[in-house]
Structure formats: structure tokens, C-alpha cells
Design a protein around this motif. Sequence first.
Motif, PDB file in Angstrom:
ATOM      1  N   SER A 220       0.813  -1.216   0.000  1.00 28.28           N
ATOM      2  CA  SER A 220       0.000   0.000   0.000  1.00 28.28           C
ATOM      3  C   SER A 220       0.853   1.274   0.000  1.00 28.28           C
ATOM      4  O   SER A 220       0.315   2.373  -0.072  1.00 28.28           O
ATOM      5  N   THR A 221       2.174   1.132   0.103  1.00 28.17           N
ATOM      6  CA  THR A 221       3.068   2.298   0.128  1.00 28.17           C
ATOM      7  C   THR A 221       3.859   2.379  -1.176  1.00 28.17           C
ATOM      8  O   THR A 221       4.819   1.620  -1.378  1.00 28.17           O
ATOM      9  N   PRO A 222       3.459   3.263  -2.091  1.00 28.14           N
ATOM     10  CA  PRO A 222       4.172   3.378  -3.376  1.00 28.14           C
ATOM     11  C   PRO A 222       5.654   3.688  -3.169  1.00 28.14           C
ATOM     12  O   PRO A 222       6.017   4.563  -2.381  1.00 28.14           O
ATOM     13  N   GLY A 223       6.503   2.949  -3.865  1.00 25.52           N
ATOM     14  CA  GLY A 223       7.940   3.185  -3.800  1.00 25.52           C
ATOM     15  C   GLY A 223       8.672   2.347  -2.776  1.00 25.52           C
ATOM     16  O   GLY A 223       9.897   2.238  -2.832  1.00 25.52           O
ATOM     17  N   ALA A 224       7.945   1.747  -1.838  1.00 18.71           N
ATOM     18  CA  ALA A 224       8.595   0.919  -0.818  1.00 18.71           C
ATOM     19  C   ALA A 224       9.072  -0.386  -1.442  1.00 18.71           C
ATOM     20  O   ALA A 224       8.388  -0.969  -2.283  1.00 18.71           O
ATOM     21  N   LYS A 225      10.239  -0.839  -1.015  1.00 17.90           N
ATOM     22  CA  LYS A 225      10.786  -2.086  -1.548  1.00 17.90           C
ATOM     23  C   LYS A 225      11.388  -2.890  -0.409  1.00 17.90           C
ATOM     24  O   LYS A 225      12.209  -2.375   0.362  1.00 17.90           O
ATOM     25  N   VAL A 226      10.989  -4.154  -0.297  1.00 23.07           N
ATOM     26  CA  VAL A 226      11.516  -5.044   0.729  1.00 23.07           C
ATOM     27  C   VAL A 226      12.536  -5.974   0.086  1.00 23.07           C
ATOM     28  O   VAL A 226      12.242  -6.639  -0.905  1.00 23.07           O
ATOM     29  N   GLU A 227      13.747  -5.991   0.644  1.00 27.32           N
ATOM     30  CA  GLU A 227      14.827  -6.812   0.096  1.00 27.32           C
ATOM     31  C   GLU A 227      15.206  -7.901   1.099  1.00 27.32           C
ATOM     32  O   GLU A 227      15.458  -7.616   2.270  1.00 27.32           O
ATOM     33  N   ASN A 228      15.241  -9.129   0.633  1.00 33.54           N
ATOM     34  CA  ASN A 228      15.629 -10.260   1.480  1.00 33.54           C
ATOM     35  C   ASN A 228      17.132 -10.471   1.347  1.00 33.54           C
ATOM     36  O   ASN A 228      17.624 -10.875   0.293  1.00 33.54           O
ATOM     37  N   ASN A 229      17.854 -10.180   2.425  1.00 30.85           N
ATOM     38  CA  ASN A 229      19.308 -10.337   2.422  1.00 30.85           C
ATOM     39  C   ASN A 229      19.751 -11.590   3.161  1.00 30.85           C
ATOM     40  O   ASN A 229      20.830 -11.634   3.741  1.00 30.85           O
ATOM     41  N   LYS A 230      18.897 -12.581   3.160  1.00 27.82           N
ATOM     42  CA  LYS A 230      19.117 -13.909   3.733  1.00 27.82           C
ATOM     43  C   LYS A 230      19.026 -13.922   5.255  1.00 27.82           C
ATOM     44  O   LYS A 230      18.117 -14.515   5.810  1.00 27.82           O
ATOM     45  N   PHE A 231      19.953 -13.267   5.948  1.00 31.99           N
ATOM     46  CA  PHE A 231      19.923 -13.262   7.407  1.00 31.99           C
ATOM     47  C   PHE A 231      19.360 -11.960   7.972  1.00 31.99           C
ATOM     48  O   PHE A 231      19.303 -11.791   9.189  1.00 31.99           O
ATOM     49  N   TRP A 245       6.416   8.370   5.079  1.00 30.98           N
ATOM     50  CA  TRP A 245       7.437   7.693   5.881  1.00 30.98           C
ATOM     51  C   TRP A 245       6.884   7.206   7.218  1.00 30.98           C
ATOM     52  O   TRP A 245       7.171   6.102   7.648  1.00 30.98           O
ATOM     53  N   ASN A 246       6.116   8.052   7.873  1.00 34.50           N
ATOM     54  CA  ASN A 246       5.606   7.691   9.196  1.00 34.50           C
ATOM     55  C   ASN A 246       4.699   6.462   9.113  1.00 34.50           C
ATOM     56  O   ASN A 246       4.808   5.540   9.931  1.00 34.50           O
ATOM     57  N   ALA A 247       3.817   6.447   8.112  1.00 30.00           N
ATOM     58  CA  ALA A 247       2.909   5.308   7.950  1.00 30.00           C
ATOM     59  C   ALA A 247       3.687   4.035   7.638  1.00 30.00           C
ATOM     60  O   ALA A 247       3.367   2.950   8.161  1.00 30.00           O
ATOM     61  N   LEU A 248       4.726   4.157   6.807  1.00 28.83           N
ATOM     62  CA  LEU A 248       5.548   2.991   6.478  1.00 28.83           C
ATOM     63  C   LEU A 248       6.256   2.468   7.731  1.00 28.83           C
ATOM     64  O   LEU A 248       6.300   1.259   7.984  1.00 28.83           O
ATOM     65  N   GLY A 249       6.813   3.380   8.518  1.00 18.24           N
ATOM     66  CA  GLY A 249       7.475   2.978   9.752  1.00 18.24           C
ATOM     67  C   GLY A 249       6.538   2.257  10.693  1.00 18.24           C
ATOM     68  O   GLY A 249       6.891   1.256  11.317  1.00 18.24           O
ATOM     69  N   GLU A 250       5.304   2.741  10.780  1.00 17.48           N
ATOM     70  CA  GLU A 250       4.315   2.088  11.641  1.00 17.48           C
ATOM     71  C   GLU A 250       3.954   0.697  11.123  1.00 17.48           C
ATOM     72  O   GLU A 250       3.743  -0.239  11.903  1.00 17.48           O
ATOM     73  N   GLN A 251       3.899   0.557   9.792  1.00 19.02           N
ATOM     74  CA  GLN A 251       3.620  -0.761   9.207  1.00 19.02           C
ATOM     75  C   GLN A 251       4.707  -1.766   9.582  1.00 19.02           C
ATOM     76  O   GLN A 251       4.421  -2.892   9.989  1.00 19.02           O
ATOM     77  N   VAL A 252       5.961  -1.342   9.430  1.00 21.29           N
ATOM     78  CA  VAL A 252       7.080  -2.225   9.747  1.00 21.29           C
ATOM     79  C   VAL A 252       7.101  -2.538  11.240  1.00 21.29           C
ATOM     80  O   VAL A 252       7.286  -3.688  11.647  1.00 21.29           O
ATOM     81  N   LYS A 253       6.867  -1.528  12.063  1.00 20.30           N
ATOM     82  CA  LYS A 253       6.854  -1.721  13.513  1.00 20.30           C
ATOM     83  C   LYS A 253       5.801  -2.740  13.925  1.00 20.30           C
ATOM     84  O   LYS A 253       6.045  -3.605  14.774  1.00 20.30           O
ATOM     85  N   ALA A 254       4.617  -2.654  13.319  1.00 23.41           N
ATOM     86  CA  ALA A 254       3.527  -3.550  13.674  1.00 23.41           C
ATOM     87  C   ALA A 254       3.885  -5.008  13.375  1.00 23.41           C
ATOM     88  O   ALA A 254       3.517  -5.920  14.117  1.00 23.41           O
ATOM     89  N   VAL A 255       4.627  -5.216  12.278  1.00 24.94           N
ATOM     90  CA  VAL A 255       5.030  -6.584  11.923  1.00 24.94           C
ATOM     91  C   VAL A 255       6.104  -7.085  12.891  1.00 24.94           C
ATOM     92  O   VAL A 255       6.005  -8.182  13.436  1.00 24.94           O
ATOM     93  N   ILE A 256       7.139  -6.283  13.124  1.00 20.90           N
ATOM     94  CA  ILE A 256       8.270  -6.705  13.951  1.00 20.90           C
ATOM     95  C   ILE A 256       7.858  -6.892  15.402  1.00 20.90           C
ATOM     96  O   ILE A 256       8.478  -7.672  16.137  1.00 20.90           O
ATOM     97  N   LYS A 257       6.814  -6.212  15.833  1.00 20.73           N
ATOM     98  CA  LYS A 257       6.341  -6.333  17.212  1.00 20.73           C
ATOM     99  C   LYS A 257       6.003  -7.779  17.570  1.00 20.73           C
ATOM    100  O   LYS A 257       6.113  -8.201  18.728  1.00 20.73           O
ATOM    101  N   GLU A 258       5.631  -8.552  16.559  1.00 21.84           N
ATOM    102  CA  GLU A 258       5.254  -9.956  16.782  1.00 21.84           C
ATOM    103  C   GLU A 258       6.469 -10.881  16.828  1.00 21.84           C
ATOM    104  O   GLU A 258       6.324 -12.089  17.038  1.00 21.84           O
TER     105      GLU A 258
END
Length: 373
Positions: A220-231, A245-258
Amino acid sequence: MTNQDVVVSEMGIVAAGAALTVGPGAGGLFACRSAAAGGMSSMRQTYLDLAVAAAAARSAASCSATTWADAMRASSPTRSSRSAADVDEFTAWVRKHPSALSKFEEIAGASKGKKIVMFMDYDGTLSPIVADPDTAYMSDAMRSAVREVAKTFPTAIVSGRCRDKVRNFVGLSDLYYAGSHGMDIKGPSSNPESVLCQPASEFLPMIDEVYKTLVEKTKSTPGAKVENNKFCLSVHFRCVDEKRWNALGEQVKAVIKEYPKLKLTQGRKVLEIRPSIKWDKGKALEFLLESLGFANCSDVLPVYIGDDRTDEDAFKVLRKRGQGLGILVSKCPKETNASYSLQDPTEVMEFLLRLVEWKRKSSSSPLMIRPRV
């Protein structure tokens, strides 16, 4: 020194790298394969957990005004032009961290009679920072310079990228490659006893799971790119509108919180997710020096060149050792543990070529002229 590890709290983000290093036995080389397996005692682990929790609690009380956009902006400064005050600030900064080119003779003097070991970051150091991380190619001229360096000194590329990806970018076999911020290390392919270090192997299933979740969440965030660097994982926001940026940061935070076993750190226009183990580019540097037989040598001179916050871990190791040279690649003043500076990859290439030329000249014996009889 600004701390490099950033831990998410409910109210924002706080520096908590110090909490991640508490407990006895902080010094010495970290045992590679036992790192992720939890080599610390249960008592130390409990103390560690309490320290991290305490840091998060303190942040909630003091950093409630901090937003994701503020933190992301602070870690990714952009300056299209410099005011007079900026110029003065940069001039003062360069006095403290002089150019490795203008001080080359000083560096050469410190290197005389010592075995140089080269460590270099990739993005922003050997290649320019580009909008699409998949197109961060190094120039043929830079590749030629790195090839000459590797012929002259033991050389390692230490990157946050996946090891295989950065090796494909560089395209040279006679180097050590440390990917995923040093969590995936392999030696030259020509060496039958090639070093292999992967202290975070147990995290692979978790990293893959989080990767799939983040790809879905950030659609849902245009321009965002997730890269898998293995580890580890990188969420690039270089092409994201700053208003998002703020909304993207909150999205990432919500996932990592788990996933409490993972931590969130920041770099230049990137959010990075890594296993919460005591391993970083500084530990990778120590591991490689140990593997090369230089851990306790007084005649070795490690040289580390990098441009990002994560490279500070290596600069700090060199300062702590009191042995080696850290060179920060930056056009803007930054708080750093590096001793010298270079402005961009072009200057890095010039420095590498001068270092190779100096070494070859200093190693060649003067010609003996026989008198005529």
C-alpha cells in the motif's frame, strides 16, 4: 557517539544498543557458530531482557514526541545545497576527520612495515547510492581498482546485502565476502579452506516468514521495496514520498512487534530487520582478522572504508583496538568513530589506487648498479 541500534517502543524509537551489550564477557572474539545458539547463561539472558525492557520503558517517558518520520529523516539527511553555516560546519568537521587523500602521506607513514588488511562496504562506498537497490552496479574502473587491491592486500567486502548478491555485483573471486552485516561470511573461492561463518542460521525460517509479511503489508506504500538479504531484511524508502514515511514505519513496527527475537535498525533511506544477536560488522571484522591469523599481531593495520551507520560498529572496533584506520565516506558532517573521510566512491577509488601504487613502490627493491671495470 550516536548509538546505531534502534529499538522500537510504543511511543517511537530509542537508542538501545548499550542494552544489547550488557553482561560479562563483552570483550574478545565472539564465537561464530555458537553466537545464535545462545551461549550466554540464563542469568545473563535474564539480565539482558530486563535491560532491554528498562530501556524501552525509559523511552516511553522521554521520547513520546518522536515520530517515525523524525527518526527516518534524521538517519537519512538530504541537502540539495549548503548554506554558509553548513559550509562552516563541514569545514570544521573535515578538520576533525581529514580527507584520506590529503593526508595520504600520513596514512602511508602509519602503514610502513605493517600488513594492511582492507575492509570495504559496498553501497555508497564502492558503488553510488541509487534509487533502485537492484541496479547498484559498480563501474568497471572501480572493479579494476578493487581487483588490484585484492592482489596486493587481503581484502573483504562487508555489506548489509545478501552475500551472493554483493558478490555478483563485485564479480571478483579473490576476496572475502561478509553479507547480511557480517552474518554470512565466505572466503575466496580459490581457497580450499574457505572461511564460512553463519552465526544466525536458526533465524532463517523466521526471516523468510517476516519477509513475506512485509512484502504484503508494504504494498500500500508506493515506492517501498523489501529486500531479502538472507539473514536480515531491508525496507527501502528512498523512493517513498516523505509524507508516507511515518505510515511505512508504523507498518514495519507492527510486523516486527510480533517477533521479539528480531530488532529494527536504521540506515540511509532504509529500515533493517536483524536477529537480536551480538553480531555486527565490527564482529565480522574481528572474525576475519582471527581467521587470517592477525588477531594478536602488532604489525597488522586493518583499514575499513564505509559510509553507513552500520559501519560505525567496525570503526568502533578499530578505535578500541587502537590499531587500524577507519574512513567514513560522506559529503555531510556526521558523528563518527572514523579517523579520516572521503566524499564519494570516486574518491574511494582514487584512494585505493594510490594505496596500491604506494605499496608496490615501497616493496620494490632499488636497482643495484654495478660499477664498470
